[in-house]
Design a protein around this motif. Structure first.
Motif, mmCIF file in Angstrom:
data_model
loop_
_atom_site.group_PDB
_atom_site.id
_atom_site.type_symbol
_atom_site.label_atom_id
_atom_site.label_comp_id
_atom_site.label_asym_id
_atom_site.label_seq_id
_atom_site.Cartn_x
_atom_site.Cartn_y
_atom_site.Cartn_z
ATOM 1 N N THR A 174 24.108 129.749 -43.246
ATOM 2 C CA THR A 174 24.337 131.098 -42.751
ATOM 3 C C THR A 174 25.334 131.117 -41.616
ATOM 4 O OG1 THR A 174 22.441 130.829 -41.272
ATOM 5 C CG2 THR A 174 22.027 131.846 -43.407
ATOM 6 N N ARG A 175 25.485 130.035 -40.853
ATOM 7 C CA ARG A 175 26.418 130.028 -39.739
ATOM 8 C C ARG A 175 27.844 130.228 -40.199
ATOM 9 N NH1 ARG A 175 29.279 125.295 -39.386
ATOM 10 N NH2 ARG A 175 28.477 123.513 -40.525
ATOM 11 N N LEU A 176 28.133 130.044 -41.483
ATOM 12 C CA LEU A 176 29.505 130.154 -41.948
ATOM 13 C C LEU A 176 29.886 131.562 -42.353
ATOM 14 C CD1 LEU A 176 29.546 126.856 -43.930
ATOM 15 C CD2 LEU A 176 30.818 127.349 -41.869
ATOM 16 N N GLY A 177 28.884 132.437 -42.464
ATOM 17 C CA GLY A 177 29.145 133.845 -42.689
ATOM 18 C C GLY A 177 30.208 134.134 -43.715
ATOM 19 N N ALA A 178 31.255 134.813 -43.250
ATOM 20 C CA ALA A 178 32.282 135.330 -44.165
ATOM 21 C C ALA A 178 33.085 134.238 -44.831
ATOM 22 C CB ALA A 178 33.223 136.260 -43.400
ATOM 23 N N PRO A 184 9.287 117.105 -57.225
ATOM 24 C CA PRO A 184 10.678 117.314 -57.639
ATOM 25 C C PRO A 184 11.164 118.724 -57.336
ATOM 26 C CG PRO A 184 9.509 116.058 -59.301
ATOM 27 C CD PRO A 184 8.472 116.489 -58.290
ATOM 28 N N GLY A 185 12.352 118.807 -56.748
ATOM 29 C CA GLY A 185 12.953 120.080 -56.396
ATOM 30 C C GLY A 185 12.515 120.650 -55.069
ATOM 31 N N SER A 186 11.593 119.970 -54.370
ATOM 32 C CA SER A 186 11.034 120.534 -53.137
ATOM 33 C C SER A 186 11.795 120.121 -51.889
ATOM 34 C CB SER A 186 9.570 120.114 -52.982
ATOM 35 O OG SER A 186 9.474 118.703 -52.754
ATOM 36 N N THR A 187 12.616 119.087 -51.983
ATOM 37 C CA THR A 187 13.281 118.587 -50.788
ATOM 38 C C THR A 187 14.531 117.812 -51.179
ATOM 39 O OG1 THR A 187 12.937 117.389 -48.699
ATOM 40 C CG2 THR A 187 12.072 116.371 -50.689
ATOM 41 N N TYR A 188 15.387 117.572 -50.193
ATOM 42 C CA TYR A 188 16.543 116.693 -50.380
ATOM 43 C C TYR A 188 16.172 115.323 -49.838
ATOM 44 C CZ TYR A 188 21.090 114.514 -49.596
ATOM 45 O OH TYR A 188 22.149 113.637 -49.592
ATOM 46 N N ASN A 217 22.613 122.860 -53.193
ATOM 47 C CA ASN A 217 21.491 122.598 -52.282
ATOM 48 C C ASN A 217 21.393 123.630 -51.178
ATOM 49 O OD1 ASN A 217 20.917 120.375 -53.778
ATOM 50 N ND2 ASN A 217 21.325 118.863 -52.178
ATOM 51 N N GLN A 218 21.662 124.884 -51.491
ATOM 52 C CA GLN A 218 21.606 125.910 -50.463
ATOM 53 C C GLN A 218 20.208 126.058 -49.869
ATOM 54 O OE1 GLN A 218 23.556 129.592 -51.653
ATOM 55 N NE2 GLN A 218 24.937 128.457 -52.988
ATOM 56 N N ALA A 219 19.201 125.634 -50.602
ATOM 57 C CA ALA A 219 17.835 125.692 -50.090
ATOM 58 C C ALA A 219 17.556 124.610 -49.057
ATOM 59 C CB ALA A 219 16.835 125.563 -51.242
ATOM 60 N N PHE A 220 18.495 123.682 -48.885
ATOM 61 C CA PHE A 220 18.295 122.565 -47.958
ATOM 62 C C PHE A 220 19.472 122.501 -46.984
ATOM 63 C CE2 PHE A 220 16.673 121.336 -52.230
ATOM 64 C CZ PHE A 220 15.326 121.532 -51.964
ATOM 65 N N PRO A 221 19.507 123.402 -45.995
ATOM 66 C CA PRO A 221 20.644 123.466 -45.072
ATOM 67 C C PRO A 221 20.930 122.122 -44.422
ATOM 68 C CG PRO A 221 19.178 125.339 -44.751
ATOM 69 C CD PRO A 221 18.477 124.409 -45.696
ATOM 70 N N GLY A 222 22.214 121.821 -44.327
ATOM 71 C CA GLY A 222 22.637 120.551 -43.766
ATOM 72 C C GLY A 222 22.832 119.464 -44.793
ATOM 73 N N ASN A 223 22.366 119.707 -46.023
ATOM 74 C CA ASN A 223 22.467 118.712 -47.087
ATOM 75 C C ASN A 223 23.215 119.276 -48.285
ATOM 76 O OD1 ASN A 223 20.882 116.522 -45.846
ATOM 77 N ND2 ASN A 223 19.197 117.967 -46.009
ATOM 78 N N ALA A 224 24.322 119.964 -48.012
ATOM 79 C CA ALA A 224 25.119 120.553 -49.090
ATOM 80 C C ALA A 224 25.584 119.457 -50.044
ATOM 81 C CB ALA A 224 26.314 121.298 -48.504
ATOM 82 N N HIS A 225 25.463 119.731 -51.332
ATOM 83 C CA HIS A 225 25.761 118.702 -52.328
ATOM 84 C C HIS A 225 26.162 119.352 -53.637
ATOM 85 C CE1 HIS A 225 25.571 114.683 -54.070
ATOM 86 N NE2 HIS A 225 25.153 114.216 -52.908
ATOM 87 N N THR A 278 22.071 115.792 -57.371
ATOM 88 C CA THR A 278 22.046 116.449 -56.057
ATOM 89 C C THR A 278 20.989 115.857 -55.124
ATOM 90 O OG1 THR A 278 20.525 118.134 -56.900
ATOM 91 C CG2 THR A 278 22.888 118.633 -56.989
ATOM 92 N N HIS A 279 20.339 114.802 -55.528
ATOM 93 C CA HIS A 279 19.326 114.109 -54.727
ATOM 94 C C HIS A 279 18.167 115.033 -54.352
ATOM 95 C CE1 HIS A 279 21.637 110.387 -54.355
ATOM 96 N NE2 HIS A 279 22.702 111.150 -54.195
ATOM 97 N N THR A 280 17.731 115.822 -55.313
ATOM 98 C CA THR A 280 16.567 116.686 -55.113
ATOM 99 C C THR A 280 15.458 116.349 -56.104
ATOM 100 O OG1 THR A 280 17.568 118.399 -56.538
ATOM 101 C CG2 THR A 280 17.931 118.576 -54.154
ATOM 102 N N SER A 281 15.516 115.145 -56.645
ATOM 103 C CA SER A 281 14.527 114.728 -57.654
ATOM 104 C C SER A 281 13.174 114.389 -57.053
ATOM 105 C CB SER A 281 15.045 113.486 -58.387
ATOM 106 O OG SER A 281 15.095 112.374 -57.492
ATOM 107 N N GLY A 282 13.150 114.089 -55.747
ATOM 108 C CA GLY A 282 11.910 113.650 -55.112
ATOM 109 C C GLY A 282 11.688 112.155 -55.160
ATOM 110 N N LEU A 283 12.618 111.401 -55.760
ATOM 111 C CA LEU A 283 12.450 109.950 -55.818
ATOM 112 C C LEU A 283 12.688 109.329 -54.445
ATOM 113 C CD1 LEU A 283 14.213 108.965 -59.169
ATOM 114 C CD2 LEU A 283 11.829 109.616 -58.768
ATOM 115 N N GLU A 284 11.990 108.237 -54.185
ATOM 116 C CA GLU A 284 12.165 107.559 -52.908
ATOM 117 C C GLU A 284 13.565 106.952 -52.818
ATOM 118 O OE1 GLU A 284 9.722 103.693 -52.907
ATOM 119 O OE2 GLU A 284 8.883 104.903 -54.544
ATOM 120 N N PRO A 285 14.050 106.688 -51.606
ATOM 121 C CA PRO A 285 15.428 106.228 -51.451
ATOM 122 C C PRO A 285 15.727 104.882 -52.096
ATOM 123 C CG PRO A 285 14.567 107.061 -49.368
ATOM 124 C CD PRO A 285 13.404 106.978 -50.310
ATOM 125 N N PHE A 286 14.729 103.971 -52.146
ATOM 126 C CA PHE A 286 15.059 102.571 -52.415
ATOM 127 C C PHE A 286 13.824 101.812 -52.897
ATOM 128 C CE2 PHE A 286 14.950 98.280 -50.512
ATOM 129 C CZ PHE A 286 16.097 97.711 -51.051
#
Length: 580
Positions: A3-7, A217-221, A346-354, A183-191
């Motif tokens: 949202t900080r990017l507005g227009a 799945p789909g709940s977080t980045y 990934n608009q649902a996860f601000p800061g993690n645009a992908h 988009t790394h929203t699968s919910g799988l662990e990193p490693f």
């Protein structure tokens, strides 16, 4: 998007839609060499790279030189007794012109993990054709291969992965889609320590297929190597080819990337940058084999890591993306597929645009080139690729920062510096007259522009100015007033322009809008008041910086401050008058 990017969303949407520049006629035509005139759509598919001086590209060479000097310094020992990284190769590109190339330090420097330097005659300097382990930038090649399958109708983004890899759909993964892996929203662990806990390649791949999600799945980045390992397996399953062969046949060979691939051949070993001296597992000094332990345990070819390349080859890939999927007469993706890769899912996860493969809008390494449309990726070994469609620019910095050990610290400051140097070389002409006040302070710093006392006669003071603000959200420009010269109070501001904050605010910040804002303020009545513009940064990350122009203060229709006519009416601390 944020949202900080507005227009700015309108500009980003236009950029991705590939529309013509006429839609921003109010801001003027897009111009090469300009930071404040966003390019719209893709570059012509026929755009190929050519060397040019910064001046030929309309750029200021000074910021490029300043970035070079910092890269050089980071290859020399500091107070810790060691450098930030052993060596680096950098390329900066604008509008198809290679405006700067740079090498620093060594491709091979150390004999062991303690940092014992090899004799000078055995060290290998960095060269422009040095081959680097790209680490996680490899994920882009896997993503490109997946996008090609999507184009061919063999894969759907929203289809469950289990449709193509039935064995993946166990333990709560039946609904995970291809898009969620990208988009790394699968919910799988990193490693998972595949190299340590499973005996062979087949068992390691099965471990990834069997893993249970860490999150719904789909709940977080959550950035995960397992996502791209899975997609690498998917590519192999659907094409019937090993991943390395598929990438070579459909991506690197068409683009003329002659030094890019997995498991570099022995005849190129003398050009490969060394990475880490690894004791666990016992691999010694790694040179010519993939650094990532899991990719190594999978034979050097995996969806998440394993690709080696040069700065020159990555330049071709970056330009192909700017061109909408084609380079030098060879098309690897359709334009609409590239748009999908550069669109934030990934608009649902601000800061993690992908996007579908590419990271987007990440100031921590994209620096001053950051915008919602800016795409890229980094690699653990010390690599970064930044592609900015809105200025048609590419910044590539390849280092072997894990040589001889991964414990010597983060090189994000170097990644950011290299991209920001290119951004600052692009012009932002003054809004009024021949020059504007500019500050480009670094972290944990403050710059002030302070007026002499102004006599108001108990009448309100109207202040107007234009601001070009390209900063981290926590690095803020404020206007303050004082009646006693000691106690400063914030003044409420209203800003108008693409990306400007709505309503009244007391601070201005933001990246990516690439536009001047018209700012106004009203200072309450007082007999005598002084003003100051203060820009303050926090401990990490800065963007292109801040410009102020057309500063004027009026009381009852009479100007009591006009910096266009009398710049000496302010005392600058870390501000300078600049012509661009």
């Amino acid at each position: 998007m944020r949202t900080r990017l507005g227009a700015l969303l309108a500009i980003a949407a236009v950029t991705m839609a590939g529309m013509t520049s006429s839609v921003v006629a109010a801001e003027g035509e897009a111009v090469a060499g300009r930071f404040d005139r966003p390019q719209l759509g893709f570059a012509p598919p026929g755009t190929t790279l050519r060397p040019a001086t910064p001046e030929e590209a309309g750029l200021d060479p000074a910021p490029l030189v300043a970035a070079e000097q910092k890269i050089d310094a980071w290859t020399r020992p500091d107070s810790t007794g060691h450098p930030l990284f052993a060596g680096a190769v950098g390329v900066q590109i604008h509008d198809g012109m290679i405006v700067n190339t740079h090498t620093a330090g060594s491709a091979l420097r150390y004999a062991d993990g303690a940092g014992t330097e090899l004799p000078a005659g055995q060290q290998v300097p960095m060269r422009m054709d040095t081959i680097f382990d790209l680490a996680s930038i490899s994920k882009l090649f896997t993503s490109l291969a997946v996008m090609q399958l999507i184009e061919a109708g063999q894969v759907r983004v929203d289809e469950p992965v289990a449709t193509y890899l039935p064995e993946f759909g166990v333990n709560g993964k039946a609904g995970i889609s291809v898009g969620q892996l990208l988009t790394h929203t699968s919910g799988l662990e990193p490693f998972l320590p595949l190299w340590r806990d499973w005996p062979d390649k087949a068992a390691r791949v099965k471990a990834v297929m069997d893993v249970k999600p860490m999150y719904e799945p789909g709940s977080t980045y959550k950035y995960s190597d397992l996502n791209l390992i899975t997609l690498g397996v998917l590519v192999e399953r659907l094409t019937g080819q090993p991943l390395d062969a598929r990438v070579r046949e459909r991506i690197t060979e068409p683009l003329g990337m002659v030094d890019t691939g997995y498991n570099p051949p022995a005849e190129k070993l003398d050009r490969v940058a060394a990475t880490e001296f690894m004791a666990v597992p016992d691999r010694g000094m790694i040179r010519g084999q993939v650094h990532d332990e899991n990719a190594w345990s999978l034979g050097g070819v995996a969806g998440h890591a394993g690709v080696f390349s040069t700065a020159a080859d990555l330049s071709r890939l970056g330009q192909a993306i700017l061109n909408g999927g084609a380079y030098d007469g060879q098309r690897i993706l359709r334009e609409d597929s590239v748009r999908q890769m550069l669109t934030d899912y990934n608009q649902a996860f601000p800061g993690n645009a992908h996007g579908l493969g590419f990271e987007l809008d990440q100031l921590w390494y994209m620096g001053g080139l950051t915008s919602p449309a800016t795409a890229g990726h980094t690699g653990f070994t010390g690599t970064s690729l930044v592609i900015d469609p809105t200025s048609r620019s590419i910044a590539i910095l390849l280092t072997n920062r894990v040589h001889p050990t991964r414990t010597w610290g983060s090189i994000n400051i170097a990644r950011e510096t290299w991209a920001t140097g290119l951004a600052r070389s692009l012009a932002v002409p003054p809004k009024h007259g021949p020059d504007a006040w500019f500050t480009e302070i670094g972290n944990l710093s403050t710059a002030t522009l302070t007026t002499k006392p102004l006599t108001l006669g108990s009448r309100p003071l109207r202040v107007t100015f234009d601001a070009f603000v390209d900063t981290e959200p926590t690095d803020q420009l404020v206007l303050e007033s004082t009646v006693d010269g000691t106690s400063w109070q914030p003044v409420s501001l209203r800003a108008v322009g693409p990306g400007a904050p709505g309503g009244e605010v007391t601070a201005l910040s933001g990246t990516g809008h690439r536009s001047w804002w018209a700012v106004s303020a009203l200072v309450r009545p007082s007999e005598i008041v002084a003003l100051r513009w203060r820009y303050t940064t926090d401990k990490a990350y800065t963007a292109r910086g801040v410009l102020l122009d057309g500063v004027k203060a009026v009381v009852s229709g009479n100007a009591v401050l006009d910096l266009e006519r009398a710049p000496e009416a302010v005392t600058p601390e870390r501000w300078q008058l600049r012509s661009r």
